[in-house]
Design a protein around this motif. Structure first.
Motif, PDB file in Angstrom:
ATOM      1  N   VAL A  89     -24.527 -53.437 -59.934  1.00  0.00           N
ATOM      2  CA  VAL A  89     -25.992 -53.502 -59.986  1.00  0.00           C
ATOM      3  C   VAL A  89     -26.595 -52.323 -59.222  1.00  0.00           C
ATOM      4  N   GLY A  90     -26.030 -52.007 -58.051  1.00  0.00           N
ATOM      5  CA  GLY A  90     -26.553 -50.889 -57.263  1.00  0.00           C
ATOM      6  C   GLY A  90     -26.441 -49.561 -57.979  1.00  0.00           C
ATOM      7  N   THR A  91     -25.310 -49.332 -58.635  1.00  0.00           N
ATOM      8  CA  THR A  91     -25.131 -48.072 -59.375  1.00  0.00           C
ATOM      9  C   THR A  91     -26.105 -47.984 -60.544  1.00  0.00           C
ATOM     10  N   ALA A  92     -26.268 -49.112 -61.263  1.00  0.00           N
ATOM     11  CA  ALA A  92     -27.216 -49.116 -62.379  1.00  0.00           C
ATOM     12  C   ALA A  92     -28.633 -48.839 -61.906  1.00  0.00           C
ATOM     13  N   ALA A  93     -29.013 -49.439 -60.776  1.00  0.00           N
ATOM     14  CA  ALA A  93     -30.361 -49.208 -60.252  1.00  0.00           C
ATOM     15  C   ALA A  93     -30.530 -47.765 -59.787  1.00  0.00           C
ATOM     16  N   LEU A  94     -29.493 -47.214 -59.141  1.00  0.00           N
ATOM     17  CA  LEU A  94     -29.563 -45.831 -58.656  1.00  0.00           C
ATOM     18  C   LEU A  94     -29.726 -44.845 -59.805  1.00  0.00           C
ATOM     19  N   VAL A  95     -28.954 -45.054 -60.867  1.00  0.00           N
ATOM     20  CA  VAL A  95     -29.051 -44.160 -62.024  1.00  0.00           C
ATOM     21  C   VAL A  95     -30.402 -44.305 -62.703  1.00  0.00           C
ATOM     22  N   THR A  96     -30.922 -45.521 -62.754  1.00  0.00           N
ATOM     23  CA  THR A  96     -32.226 -45.743 -63.376  1.00  0.00           C
ATOM     24  C   THR A  96     -33.342 -45.054 -62.595  1.00  0.00           C
ATOM     25  N   ILE A  97     -33.240 -45.091 -61.260  1.00  0.00           N
ATOM     26  CA  ILE A  97     -34.292 -44.515 -60.421  1.00  0.00           C
ATOM     27  C   ILE A  97     -34.190 -42.996 -60.363  1.00  0.00           C
ATOM     28  N   ARG A  98     -32.980 -42.478 -60.141  1.00  0.00           N
ATOM     29  CA  ARG A  98     -32.788 -41.045 -59.920  1.00  0.00           C
ATOM     30  C   ARG A  98     -32.474 -40.269 -61.190  1.00  0.00           C
ATOM     31  N   GLY A  99     -32.343 -40.945 -62.299  1.00  0.00           N
ATOM     32  CA  GLY A  99     -31.960 -40.262 -63.530  1.00  0.00           C
ATOM     33  C   GLY A  99     -30.455 -40.231 -63.680  1.00  0.00           C
ATOM     34  N   GLU A 100     -30.006 -39.630 -64.772  1.00  0.00           N
ATOM     35  CA  GLU A 100     -28.570 -39.630 -65.083  1.00  0.00           C
ATOM     36  C   GLU A 100     -27.844 -38.600 -64.236  1.00  0.00           C
ATOM     37  N   ARG A 101     -27.743 -38.926 -62.946  1.00  0.00           N
ATOM     38  CA  ARG A 101     -27.087 -38.015 -62.007  1.00  0.00           C
ATOM     39  C   ARG A 101     -26.423 -38.840 -60.923  1.00  0.00           C
ATOM     40  N   LEU A 102     -25.165 -38.551 -60.659  1.00  0.00           N
ATOM     41  CA  LEU A 102     -24.411 -39.263 -59.632  1.00  0.00           C
ATOM     42  C   LEU A 102     -23.662 -38.220 -58.808  1.00  0.00           C
ATOM     43  N   THR A 103     -24.039 -38.079 -57.547  1.00  0.00           N
ATOM     44  CA  THR A 103     -23.442 -37.047 -56.709  1.00  0.00           C
ATOM     45  C   THR A 103     -22.006 -37.401 -56.345  1.00  0.00           C
ATOM     46  N   GLY A 104     -21.264 -36.389 -55.906  1.00  0.00           N
ATOM     47  CA  GLY A 104     -19.882 -36.623 -55.527  1.00  0.00           C
ATOM     48  C   GLY A 104     -19.747 -37.567 -54.355  1.00  0.00           C
ATOM     49  N   GLY A 105     -20.671 -37.465 -53.362  1.00  0.00           N
ATOM     50  CA  GLY A 105     -20.613 -38.363 -52.213  1.00  0.00           C
ATOM     51  C   GLY A 105     -20.831 -39.807 -52.597  1.00  0.00           C
ATOM     52  N   VAL A 106     -21.807 -40.055 -53.455  1.00  0.00           N
ATOM     53  CA  VAL A 106     -22.072 -41.425 -53.903  1.00  0.00           C
ATOM     54  C   VAL A 106     -20.883 -41.966 -54.692  1.00  0.00           C
ATOM     55  N   PHE A 107     -20.305 -41.126 -55.544  1.00  0.00           N
ATOM     56  CA  PHE A 107     -19.147 -41.579 -56.315  1.00  0.00           C
ATOM     57  C   PHE A 107     -17.963 -41.889 -55.404  1.00  0.00           C
ATOM     58  N   ALA A 108     -17.802 -41.120 -54.323  1.00  0.00           N
ATOM     59  CA  ALA A 108     -16.718 -41.403 -53.381  1.00  0.00           C
ATOM     60  C   ALA A 108     -16.924 -42.758 -52.708  1.00  0.00           C
ATOM     61  N   VAL A 109     -18.180 -43.070 -52.346  1.00  0.00           N
ATOM     62  CA  VAL A 109     -18.469 -44.378 -51.746  1.00  0.00           C
ATOM     63  C   VAL A 109     -18.188 -45.498 -52.738  1.00  0.00           C
ATOM     64  N   ILE A 110     -18.619 -45.303 -53.985  1.00  0.00           N
ATOM     65  CA  ILE A 110     -18.364 -46.313 -55.016  1.00  0.00           C
ATOM     66  C   ILE A 110     -16.865 -46.504 -55.206  1.00  0.00           C
ATOM     67  N   GLY A 111     -16.120 -45.391 -55.265  1.00  0.00           N
ATOM     68  CA  GLY A 111     -14.675 -45.491 -55.428  1.00  0.00           C
ATOM     69  C   GLY A 111     -14.018 -46.223 -54.274  1.00  0.00           C
ATOM     70  N   GLY A 112     -14.483 -45.972 -53.051  1.00  0.00           N
ATOM     71  CA  GLY A 112     -13.916 -46.673 -51.907  1.00  0.00           C
ATOM     72  C   GLY A 112     -14.154 -48.170 -51.981  1.00  0.00           C
ATOM     73  N   ILE A 113     -15.348 -48.578 -52.370  1.00  0.00           N
ATOM     74  CA  ILE A 113     -15.646 -50.011 -52.494  1.00  0.00           C
ATOM     75  C   ILE A 113     -14.799 -50.637 -53.595  1.00  0.00           C
ATOM     76  N   LEU A 114     -14.609 -49.926 -54.704  1.00  0.00           N
ATOM     77  CA  LEU A 114     -13.791 -50.468 -55.796  1.00  0.00           C
ATOM     78  C   LEU A 114     -12.331 -50.629 -55.369  1.00  0.00           C
ATOM     79  N   VAL A 115     -11.851 -49.733 -54.505  1.00  0.00           N
ATOM     80  CA  VAL A 115     -10.494 -49.896 -53.971  1.00  0.00           C
ATOM     81  C   VAL A 115     -10.393 -51.187 -53.174  1.00  0.00           C
ATOM     82  N   VAL A 116     -11.424 -51.476 -52.377  1.00  0.00           N
ATOM     83  CA  VAL A 116     -11.446 -52.725 -51.612  1.00  0.00           C
ATOM     84  C   VAL A 116     -11.478 -53.920 -52.549  1.00  0.00           C
TER      85      VAL A 116
END
Length: 419
Positions: A89-116
């Motif tokens: 939900v957070g990623t969908a909201a972030l992309v909706t607000i900021r446009g179709e752009r996902l920075t490397g830092g944000v993707f690293a955080v998302i990847g870390g949470i998915l590992v958990v």
């Protein structure tokens, strides 16, 4: 007052990755085509992928809740699902607000949470000794990577999918007794978690390449309607800069901002300007539409060699030009999947007199022989559309040379001496 050297075309030495000038129309268009996001329509692919991931998440969550009593320890799996839903939900909201752009830092955080998430799901499944039957949130992680495919480089998604595959493989071998009955189910769950991301990467990459090729083809197609000798799209950009520099110099002289006689520096810049203008004038009298079509194309420029010392391509009528250019595109397109190193050599000339018609007896027509020599393109791979395009150029004959197609085209054109 001094003339800006960048305006004088010094930027001609600065080239984009494929040899196009950085400020040219072609380079700008191709840079936009390479950018991830809606410029290629990948936003629609991302939206569809998000829907698929959401549907799978709902199915996995329902399955988990219906088998809640089977888990000796429910808390890890429950936390895993809560984390996954929050990230999704957070990623969908972030992309909706900021446009179709996902920075490397944000993707690293998302990847870390998915590992958990994967680790917690594995902890919950471990006592059951059957990953294929009870893994839920970890499988949803594989589908959760689908929307990100359109937002991040392919190599990052491939790494994430590879790590997920390794994790599942180690978990299955370490926790599940492998028997003839259990192995198919374990393979199925691993494939269900890994394949969606791998397939999505392949689809998006092919889609982007297809759009880039079509964009390049549209840009090149504009050369078909050019006169026999003309400047190309890239030269037009440079001429516009030179024209602006000349106007500034003349306006400065007329308005008194540039004193006469000219200073050595200004005189040197004016001489450079005149030299470049003369060079463009000379090039415009020897470069044909086909030369510009090949050199200005990102894809044709890498695979096509043009041999036309007499500039005979300029004699072809617009339908003949269109047919020849389309045939070259189709020949390269037919070979891409099986022979990435395919190459074409176009040889035009020498001119021959036509003797088969009354018009030719009056000297109103000449024949321009065209030889299309290919490397890595087999005759049985040529599509019917290619033969139809060749028919618009003229009568042709096909043969095979060293397992590659060779074409001879007899192209009848109007005699320029009679026009």
């Amino acid at each position: 007052m001094s003339i800006d050297e960048n305006t004088l075309g010094v930027q001609r030495g600065r080239r984009a990755a494929r040899g196009l000038p950085i400020g040219s129309t072609g380079a700008r268009s191709l840079r936009q085509a390479r950018a991830a996001g809606a410029t290629l329509g990948t936003g629609y692919l991302g939206l569809g992928a998000a829907v698929v991931a959401a549907v799978q998440a709902v199915y996995g969550l329902v399955f988990f809740l219906s088998h809640l009593g089977d888990y000796p320890v429910v808390a890890p799996a429950l936390v895993a699902w809560l984390l996954y839903i929050a990230v999704f939900v957070g990623t969908a909201a972030l992309v909706t607000i900021r446009g179709e752009r996902l920075t490397g830092g944000v993707f690293a955080v998302i990847g870390g949470i998915l590992v958990v998430v994967v680790a917690l799901d594995f902890v919950a499944v471990w006592p059951l000794h059957d990953v294929g039957a009870y893994a839920t949130a970890s499988v949803a992680v594989g589908f959760g990577l689908l929307p990100v495919v359109t937002l991040r480089p392919a190599r990052e998604i491939v790494v994430a999918v590879g790590l997920l595959f390794v994790g599942f493989a180690v978990m299955v071998v370490a926790s599940t007794p492998l028997t003839a009955d259990s192995v198919p189910q374990q393979i199925s769950i691993v494939a269900l978690a890994v394949l969606p991301g791998a397939v999505a990467v392949s689809v998006v990459q092919r889609f982007r390449r297809m759009v880039q090729v079509e964009l390049d083809r549209v840009l090149v197609q504009s050369n078909v309607s050019q006169p026999r000798f003309a400047v190309g799209m890239l030269a037009s950009d440079e001429l516009a800069r030179l024209d602006l520099a000349a106007e500034k110099l003349l306006d400065g002289v007329a308005g008194g901002d540039v004193p006469l006689p000219l200073s050595p520096k200004v005189a040197s810049q004016a001489a450079s300007l005149a030299t470049e203008l003369r060079l463009h004038l000379i090039e415009g009298r020897r470069e044909t539409w086909l030369h510009h079509a090949v050199t200005e194309s990102e894809y044709l420029g890498r695979s096509v060699t043009l041999v036309d010392p007499s500039s005979l391509a300029g004699l072809l009528a617009p339908p003949q030009r269109d047919g020849l250019l389309q045939a070259v595109w189709l020949l390269l397109g037919d070979s891409k999947t099986r022979a990435p190193s395919a190459a074409i050599t176009l040889t035009l000339g020498p001119v021959a007199a036509v003797t088969q018609s009354i018009a030719s007896l009056a000297g109103r027509s000449v024949e321009v022989p065209i030889v299309v020599s290919t490397t890595g393109i087999r005759r049985n791979r040529v599509t019917p559309a290619t033969w139809s395009a060749l028919e618009r150029v003229g009568e042709y004959s096909a043969s095979t040379h060293e397992s590659s197609l060779r074409l001879r085209i007899h192209c009848v054109v109007d005699n320029p001496a009679e026009s």
